[in-house]
Scaffold this motif. Sequence first.
Motif, PDB file in Angstrom:
ATOM      1  N   PRO A 181       0.799  -1.225   0.000  1.00 19.37           N
ATOM      2  CA  PRO A 181       0.000   0.000   0.000  1.00 19.37           C
ATOM      3  C   PRO A 181       0.835   1.280   0.000  1.00 19.37           C
ATOM      4  CG  PRO A 181       0.133  -0.877   2.215  1.00 19.37           C
ATOM      5  CD  PRO A 181       0.976  -1.778   1.362  1.00 19.37           C
ATOM      6  N   HIS A 182       2.091   1.191  -0.413  1.00 17.28           N
ATOM      7  CA  HIS A 182       2.932   2.395  -0.440  1.00 17.28           C
ATOM      8  C   HIS A 182       4.037   2.227  -1.478  1.00 17.28           C
ATOM      9  CE1 HIS A 182       5.166   5.677   2.110  1.00 17.28           C
ATOM     10  NE2 HIS A 182       5.452   5.781   0.820  1.00 17.28           N
ATOM     11  N   VAL A 183       3.728   2.632  -2.717  1.00 17.57           N
ATOM     12  CA  VAL A 183       4.758   2.602  -3.772  1.00 17.57           C
ATOM     13  C   VAL A 183       4.803   3.948  -4.487  1.00 17.57           C
ATOM     14  CG1 VAL A 183       4.508   0.109  -4.164  1.00 17.57           C
ATOM     15  CG2 VAL A 183       3.222   1.701  -5.611  1.00 17.57           C
ATOM     16  N   HIS A 184       5.979   4.236  -5.038  1.00 23.47           N
ATOM     17  CA  HIS A 184       6.164   5.408  -5.906  1.00 23.47           C
ATOM     18  C   HIS A 184       6.561   4.878  -7.283  1.00 23.47           C
ATOM     19  CE1 HIS A 184       6.314   8.345  -2.491  1.00 23.47           C
ATOM     20  NE2 HIS A 184       6.757   7.275  -1.845  1.00 23.47           N
ATOM     21  N   PHE A 185       5.578   4.748  -8.178  1.00 23.98           N
ATOM     22  CA  PHE A 185       5.880   4.248  -9.521  1.00 23.98           C
ATOM     23  C   PHE A 185       6.200   5.403 -10.491  1.00 23.98           C
ATOM     24  CE2 PHE A 185       3.767  -0.259  -9.251  1.00 23.98           C
ATOM     25  CZ  PHE A 185       4.792  -0.662  -8.421  1.00 23.98           C
TER      26      PHE A 185
ATOM     27  N   PHE B 222      -5.517  10.559   1.521  1.00 24.07           N
ATOM     28  CA  PHE B 222      -4.747  11.730   1.095  1.00 24.07           C
ATOM     29  C   PHE B 222      -3.403  11.738   1.792  1.00 24.07           C
ATOM     30  CE2 PHE B 222      -8.934  12.975  -0.167  1.00 24.07           C
ATOM     31  CZ  PHE B 222      -8.721  13.691  -1.335  1.00 24.07           C
ATOM     32  N   LYS B 223      -2.338  11.848   0.990  1.00 29.96           N
ATOM     33  CA  LYS B 223      -0.991  11.858   1.539  1.00 29.96           C
ATOM     34  C   LYS B 223      -0.529  13.301   1.709  1.00 29.96           C
ATOM     35  CE  LYS B 223       3.276  10.193   2.314  1.00 29.96           C
ATOM     36  NZ  LYS B 223       4.109   9.601   1.264  1.00 29.96           N
ATOM     37  N   VAL B 224       0.029  13.572   2.869  1.00 30.97           N
ATOM     38  CA  VAL B 224       0.622  14.891   3.115  1.00 30.97           C
ATOM     39  C   VAL B 224       1.992  14.712   3.756  1.00 30.97           C
ATOM     40  CG1 VAL B 224      -1.622  16.036   3.379  1.00 30.97           C
ATOM     41  CG2 VAL B 224      -0.457  15.137   5.393  1.00 30.97           C
ATOM     42  N   TYR B 225       2.796  15.747   3.648  1.00 28.76           N
ATOM     43  CA  TYR B 225       4.162  15.721   4.180  1.00 28.76           C
ATOM     44  C   TYR B 225       4.368  16.846   5.181  1.00 28.76           C
ATOM     45  CZ  TYR B 225       5.666  12.480   0.502  1.00 28.76           C
ATOM     46  OH  TYR B 225       5.825  11.378  -0.302  1.00 28.76           O
ATOM     47  N   TYR B 226       4.932  16.495   6.329  1.00 32.33           N
ATOM     48  CA  TYR B 226       5.401  17.540   7.259  1.00 32.33           C
ATOM     49  C   TYR B 226       6.701  18.141   6.748  1.00 32.33           C
ATOM     50  CZ  TYR B 226       2.465  17.348  11.529  1.00 32.33           C
ATOM     51  OH  TYR B 226       1.469  17.473  12.468  1.00 32.33           O
TER      52      TYR B 226
ATOM     53  N   VAL C 132       2.891   6.730   7.771  1.00 26.80           N
ATOM     54  CA  VAL C 132       3.638   5.861   6.850  1.00 26.80           C
ATOM     55  C   VAL C 132       5.054   5.638   7.374  1.00 26.80           C
ATOM     56  CG1 VAL C 132       2.259   6.533   4.835  1.00 26.80           C
ATOM     57  CG2 VAL C 132       4.326   7.834   5.387  1.00 26.80           C
ATOM     58  N   HIS C 133       5.640   4.566   6.912  1.00 28.21           N
ATOM     59  CA  HIS C 133       7.051   4.188   7.146  1.00 28.21           C
ATOM     60  C   HIS C 133       7.654   4.645   8.485  1.00 28.21           C
ATOM     61  CE1 HIS C 133       7.937   8.240   5.745  1.00 28.21           C
ATOM     62  NE2 HIS C 133       7.756   7.965   4.481  1.00 28.21           N
ATOM     63  N   LEU C 134       7.047   4.215   9.595  1.00 30.72           N
ATOM     64  CA  LEU C 134       7.627   4.575  10.894  1.00 30.72           C
ATOM     65  C   LEU C 134       8.933   3.807  11.118  1.00 30.72           C
ATOM     66  CD1 LEU C 134       4.670   5.081  13.393  1.00 30.72           C
ATOM     67  CD2 LEU C 134       5.907   6.757  11.991  1.00 30.72           C
TER      68      LEU C 134
ATOM     69  N   SER D 124       6.423  -1.219   1.197  1.00 30.16           N
ATOM     70  CA  SER D 124       7.815  -1.144   0.724  1.00 30.16           C
ATOM     71  C   SER D 124       8.358   0.278   0.675  1.00 30.16           C
ATOM     72  CB  SER D 124       7.932  -1.770  -0.668  1.00 30.16           C
ATOM     73  OG  SER D 124       7.301  -0.952  -1.637  1.00 30.16           O
ATOM     74  N   ASP D 125       7.485   1.287   0.470  1.00 28.96           N
ATOM     75  CA  ASP D 125       7.943   2.633   0.114  1.00 28.96           C
ATOM     76  C   ASP D 125       8.884   2.558  -1.100  1.00 28.96           C
ATOM     77  OD1 ASP D 125       8.173   5.349   0.101  1.00 28.96           O
ATOM     78  OD2 ASP D 125       9.476   5.492   1.857  1.00 28.96           O
ATOM     79  N   HIS D 126       8.504   1.700  -2.052  1.00 29.99           N
ATOM     80  CA  HIS D 126       9.300   1.498  -3.281  1.00 29.99           C
ATOM     81  C   HIS D 126       9.549   2.832  -3.986  1.00 29.99           C
ATOM     82  CE1 HIS D 126      10.404  -0.686  -7.016  1.00 29.99           C
ATOM     83  NE2 HIS D 126       9.729   0.258  -7.645  1.00 29.99           N
TER      84      HIS D 126
END
Length: 445
Positions: A56-60, A147-151, A237-239, A305-307
Amino acid sequence: MIIRNGQVVLPGREEPEALDIRIRDGKIVELGPGLSGDEEVVEARGMLVLPGGIDPHVHFDDPGFTDREDFAAGSRFAASGGITTVIDMPCTSIPPVTTVANLEEKLKAVEKKAVIDYGFYGGVCCQSMGEGYPDNFLRLAEIVFGFKVYYISVMELFSAINTFQFRLILQRAAELGVTVLLHAEDFSYVSAATEYYLARGDTPVYYYNSRPEMAEILAVRSALELAEEAGADLHLVHLSTGKAARLTAAASATCETCPHLLEFNLDDFIRLGSPLKTPPPVKRAGNREELWDLLASGGIDFVASDHAPCPAEGKNTGSVWTDYAGMPGTGTLLPYVFSEGYLQGRLSLKRLVEVTSENAARRYGLYPDKGAIETGTDGDLVLIDPGQSWKVTGADFLSRGHITPFEGREFKGRVMETIVRGRTVYRAGAGILAEGGYGRFLTRG
Ligand SMILES: [Zn+2]
């Protein structure tokens, strides 16, 4: 299709059962011993049959950054590692998925490429909170899985939001009943520490010092506080730290971790250098052991994976500060957790299925179509031979990225076949057997 003589792992069971599986029109229609018929038969003797993995976490990266990855290569790599569904992040494509029009553009670019099923997250960044907000947010909410957000963000086209904006987003998300996913590293800490350590050195330790345990813990504390006030559904995500994961488990939020965070620590980063550079970076000894314990006990909900691969030159710029942060991972996700989690005795068989498939499916509303072997669900399966070992060789990855910190590692348990809706998309020895475009676009609801 009939999958015959496999050891099938049913939902909630600690032991596999000797069962055959019949799949028709993409759905599992029958489970039982001794099934027969005219259909294609897949022989699974000696293999474990699990629900297809969900990443549930890839960057294609498609469209826009296809020198790093694209949906064809990314989905093929995923299939080779037993993944049957991915959810792609909104921030690493041009355009980013911040509006329905952008999503449609992205879908057009990727829909003929995927060999496995896929969905998208939407995103909110500082830019997309300008004109059109929150209408763009409202319209996307029905299609995307969250919805993905970044600090904190180093992406030019997808900047971070501040805590005030985060509060507004959480309030809106709570009204709409959509999930917010956060990259939790504290902006104020990381910005200042980056400036400080950048001027002082250029080794993995300096990069780590710019994003240490405290950067994550501070961010998670503030995010949990804001989400609780808003009554919003938050996923972290990805702790990378045990403490942040424990705080999350104690609040009403969920979290994921990744194979590289479960496996490596700062000493490995010093030894391996940029192949292991990720944001957040791996942490000091002790965290990975805590992450495994939390994954086993339920404190961490699932693995992802945070691929995020890049070409070789991106990992060899001459400075740890400018080397690309990210690695190819979707094809090694399930094999890693199977080998080092299940076969090493850290996870039960039931927990293995939960953290690699079932829980992500439940979290994003895909269950039980995805994430369970039951009559009526999608025929998404992975067949693993627990008796075979194999060595990780980045050069063989079907991804466009080939640099992995797992290079040369031996994993026990080999993915022999990946089946998506009753069709074999990958078979060991034969490779990818489905054409691009077989993968189906999934939406929320
Ligand atoms: Zn990511």
